[in-house]
Scaffold this motif. Structure first.
Motif, PDB file in Angstrom:
ATOM      1  N   LYS A  19       0.850  -1.187   0.000  1.00  0.00           N
ATOM      2  CA  LYS A  19       0.000   0.000   0.000  1.00  0.00           C
ATOM      3  C   LYS A  19       0.891   1.244   0.000  1.00  0.00           C
ATOM      4  N   CYS A  20       0.306   2.365  -0.344  1.00  0.00           N
ATOM      5  CA  CYS A  20       1.068   3.622  -0.386  1.00  0.00           C
ATOM      6  C   CYS A  20       1.682   3.898   0.973  1.00  0.00           C
ATOM      7  N   SER A  21       2.968   4.186   0.997  1.00  0.00           N
ATOM      8  CA  SER A  21       3.680   4.419   2.252  1.00  0.00           C
ATOM      9  C   SER A  21       3.305   5.744   2.907  1.00  0.00           C
ATOM     10  N   GLN A  22       2.584   6.596   2.176  1.00  0.00           N
ATOM     11  CA  GLN A  22       2.161   7.887   2.735  1.00  0.00           C
ATOM     12  C   GLN A  22       0.752   7.829   3.296  1.00  0.00           C
ATOM     13  N   GLY A  23       0.171   6.633   3.290  1.00  0.00           N
ATOM     14  CA  GLY A  23      -1.110   6.430   3.947  1.00  0.00           C
ATOM     15  C   GLY A  23      -2.297   7.078   3.274  1.00  0.00           C
ATOM     16  N   CYS A  24      -2.266   7.212   1.957  1.00  0.00           N
ATOM     17  CA  CYS A  24      -3.404   7.841   1.280  1.00  0.00           C
ATOM     18  C   CYS A  24      -4.615   6.917   1.227  1.00  0.00           C
ATOM     19  N   GLY A  25      -4.398   5.603   1.340  1.00  0.00           N
ATOM     20  CA  GLY A  25      -5.497   4.653   1.312  1.00  0.00           C
ATOM     21  C   GLY A  25      -6.158   4.510  -0.037  1.00  0.00           C
ATOM     22  N   GLU A  26      -5.585   5.076  -1.082  1.00  0.00           N
ATOM     23  CA  GLU A  26      -6.193   5.058  -2.410  1.00  0.00           C
ATOM     24  C   GLU A  26      -5.385   4.272  -3.431  1.00  0.00           C
ATOM     25  N   TRP A  27      -4.257   3.723  -3.010  1.00  0.00           N
ATOM     26  CA  TRP A  27      -3.399   3.042  -3.988  1.00  0.00           C
ATOM     27  C   TRP A  27      -2.804   1.790  -3.373  1.00  0.00           C
ATOM     28  N   GLU A  28      -2.732   0.735  -4.182  1.00  0.00           N
ATOM     29  CA  GLU A  28      -2.030  -0.490  -3.840  1.00  0.00           C
ATOM     30  C   GLU A  28      -1.483  -1.061  -5.130  1.00  0.00           C
ATOM     31  N   GLY A  29      -0.214  -1.403  -5.135  1.00  0.00           N
ATOM     32  CA  GLY A  29       0.385  -1.901  -6.359  1.00  0.00           C
ATOM     33  C   GLY A  29       1.817  -2.339  -6.135  1.00  0.00           C
ATOM     34  N   ALA A  30       2.550  -2.448  -7.246  1.00  0.00           N
ATOM     35  CA  ALA A  30       3.942  -2.889  -7.177  1.00  0.00           C
ATOM     36  C   ALA A  30       4.816  -1.773  -6.623  1.00  0.00           C
ATOM     37  N   LEU A  31       5.822  -2.162  -5.847  1.00  0.00           N
ATOM     38  CA  LEU A  31       6.726  -1.196  -5.237  1.00  0.00           C
ATOM     39  C   LEU A  31       7.387  -0.310  -6.288  1.00  0.00           C
ATOM     40  N   GLY A  32       7.690  -0.867  -7.454  1.00  0.00           N
ATOM     41  CA  GLY A  32       8.334  -0.086  -8.502  1.00  0.00           C
ATOM     42  C   GLY A  32       7.468   1.019  -9.060  1.00  0.00           C
ATOM     43  N   ASP A  33       6.147   0.941  -8.825  1.00  0.00           N
ATOM     44  CA  ASP A  33       5.223   1.967  -9.334  1.00  0.00           C
ATOM     45  C   ASP A  33       4.846   2.988  -8.273  1.00  0.00           C
ATOM     46  N   MET A  34       5.287   2.778  -7.026  1.00  0.00           N
ATOM     47  CA  MET A  34       4.839   3.660  -5.947  1.00  0.00           C
ATOM     48  C   MET A  34       5.366   5.082  -6.100  1.00  0.00           C
ATOM     49  N   SER A  35       6.617   5.225  -6.536  1.00  0.00           N
ATOM     50  CA  SER A  35       7.173   6.582  -6.664  1.00  0.00           C
ATOM     51  C   SER A  35       6.404   7.389  -7.698  1.00  0.00           C
ATOM     52  N   SER A  36       5.961   6.740  -8.769  1.00  0.00           N
ATOM     53  CA  SER A  36       5.175   7.437  -9.784  1.00  0.00           C
ATOM     54  C   SER A  36       3.831   7.873  -9.207  1.00  0.00           C
ATOM     55  N   HIS A  37       3.209   6.998  -8.438  1.00  0.00           N
ATOM     56  CA  HIS A  37       1.934   7.351  -7.795  1.00  0.00           C
ATOM     57  C   HIS A  37       2.106   8.534  -6.854  1.00  0.00           C
ATOM     58  N   GLN A  38       3.154   8.496  -6.041  1.00  0.00           N
ATOM     59  CA  GLN A  38       3.333   9.557  -5.055  1.00  0.00           C
ATOM     60  C   GLN A  38       3.703  10.893  -5.688  1.00  0.00           C
ATOM     61  N   SER A  39       4.407  10.849  -6.800  1.00  0.00           N
ATOM     62  CA  SER A  39       4.818  12.107  -7.430  1.00  0.00           C
ATOM     63  C   SER A  39       3.701  12.727  -8.274  1.00  0.00           C
ATOM     64  N   ILE A  40       2.684  11.939  -8.645  1.00  0.00           N
ATOM     65  CA  ILE A  40       1.662  12.452  -9.565  1.00  0.00           C
ATOM     66  C   ILE A  40       0.287  12.550  -8.922  1.00  0.00           C
ATOM     67  N   THR A  41      -0.143  11.506  -8.214  1.00  0.00           N
ATOM     68  CA  THR A  41      -1.543  11.471  -7.785  1.00  0.00           C
ATOM     69  C   THR A  41      -1.760  11.353  -6.289  1.00  0.00           C
ATOM     70  N   CYS A  42      -0.782  10.942  -5.515  1.00  0.00           N
ATOM     71  CA  CYS A  42      -1.014  10.696  -4.089  1.00  0.00           C
ATOM     72  C   CYS A  42      -1.487  11.974  -3.393  1.00  0.00           C
ATOM     73  N   ARG A  43      -2.591  11.878  -2.674  1.00  0.00           N
ATOM     74  CA  ARG A  43      -3.173  13.051  -2.010  1.00  0.00           C
ATOM     75  C   ARG A  43      -2.349  13.513  -0.814  1.00  0.00           C
ATOM     76  N   ASN A  44      -1.473  12.660  -0.287  1.00  0.00           N
ATOM     77  CA  ASN A  44      -0.700  13.019   0.895  1.00  0.00           C
ATOM     78  C   ASN A  44       0.724  13.475   0.581  1.00  0.00           C
ATOM     79  N   THR A  45       1.091  13.479  -0.684  1.00  0.00           N
ATOM     80  CA  THR A  45       2.426  13.956  -1.042  1.00  0.00           C
ATOM     81  C   THR A  45       2.542  15.449  -0.755  1.00  0.00           C
ATOM     82  N   ILE A  46       3.626  15.861  -0.107  1.00  0.00           N
ATOM     83  CA  ILE A  46       3.852  17.283   0.184  1.00  0.00           C
ATOM     84  C   ILE A  46       4.343  17.960  -1.094  1.00  0.00           C
ATOM     85  N   VAL A  47       3.608  18.954  -1.516  1.00  0.00           N
ATOM     86  CA  VAL A  47       3.941  19.656  -2.759  1.00  0.00           C
ATOM     87  C   VAL A  47       4.047  21.164  -2.476  1.00  0.00           C
ATOM     88  N   PRO A  48       4.878  21.868  -3.234  1.00  0.00           N
ATOM     89  CA  PRO A  48       5.012  23.317  -3.029  1.00  0.00           C
ATOM     90  C   PRO A  48       3.871  24.071  -3.695  1.00  0.00           C
TER      91      PRO A  48
END
Length: 292
Positions: A105-134
């Protein structure tokens, strides 16, 4: 957090290392049937991230950050001393493929994504609701808003950000919201009323104020014959009518002025002759009196 990991290698010992919040991935995020046990870091006790192989000869895997902070000169797992000059290395391609295929599951606890570890960085950089963005109201020179928010809070911030661009209603220029008030005070296109207080004048813009002030038909000006003694004052648009109607009076003022100047010249001439005497080395010009 300082943790001690007990090592059983024929004697009792402890590994001391700092467990950083960004070292390793919590094993609770992974599916139970994963091969995560092959990639567990014995320093932080989590799944290694990013994983590196220590050159101990036994293929022990650690987090890159954990092993960089390791103060010993031997393997934290088996205590083997690596060859001189050797350094931790990335996983081999096969192991890396297995590592990237681990499901979690997403390591940032968004609860909206589950998948392969190799795809997690793409999820967090584009769609994860809990990613800290400027905040996007910034530029390459780092001038503007420096706030950072979880992605799901960013929209609300953008609507109220003091650095958001607001269009000036007069010149249509985009200005930061925290500067729009000062801009409106000095905007060259802001509408102004005639400074002479006449409602008949059309609305003018700030950039044209100086020109309008000089040309305003409702500005009160003195008569052009004021130097000769006319004290009449009126708005500019009525001045031509006054000068036309008062032409005779203006001619009389001119005659009086000329007479006064001639009398002054005559008085000065007589004073010069009196002080210079008959041997004066200059010529006094007498200006004949104009006949009336």
């Amino acid at each position: 957090m300082l943790v001690a990991t007990r090592i059983n290698n024929g004697r009792m010992g402890y590994i001391k290392a700092y467990r950083e919040h960004n070292m390793g991935l919590d094993d609770q995020l992974f599916a139970s049937d994963n091969n995560k046990s092959h990639f567990m870091c014995s320093i932080c006790l989590n799944v290694a991230h990013p994983p590196v192989v220590y050159p101990c000869g036994n293929e022990h895997v650690f987090c890159d950050g954990c092993i960089q902070g390791w103060r010993g000169n031997n393997c934290p797992e088996c205590r083997a001393v690596p060859p001189r000059g050797s350094r931790p290395a990335p996983l081999n391609p096969l192991s890396m493929r297995t590592y990237n295929s681990l499901r979690l599951k997403c390591s940032q606890g968004c609860g909206e994504w589950e998948g392969a570890l190799g795809d997690m960085s793409s999820h967090q950089s584009i769609t994860c609701r809990n990613t800290i963005v400027p905040c996007t109201h910034n530029n390459e020179s780092n001038v503007g808003c420096r706030a950072r928010f979880p992605r799901h809070q960013l929209l609300n911030h953008l609507l109220e950000c003091p650095y958001r661009l607001v269009r000036c209603e007069h010149c249509e220029r985009n200005c930061p919201a925290n500067r729009i008030v000062s801009h409106l005070r000095r905007c060259p296109m802001r509408p102004l009323a005639c400074p002479h207080g006449q409602a008949q004048c059309p609305t003018i813009v700030s950039a044209d104020l100086a020109r309008h002030t000089d040309e305003c038909p409702y500005k009160i000006i003195p008569c052009s014959w004021s130097e000769l003694g006319c004290v009449y004052r009126c708005v500019r648009r009525d001045m031509d009518a006054h000068e036309t109607a008062s032409m005779v009076q203006h001619m009389k003022l001119m005659k009086t002025k000329i007479t006064t100047q001639e009398d002054s010249i005559k008085s000065l001439t007589n004073e010069i002759r009196f002080h210079s005497g008959p041997t004066a080395d200059f010529l006094v010009l007498s200006i004949p009196r104009r006949s009336s």
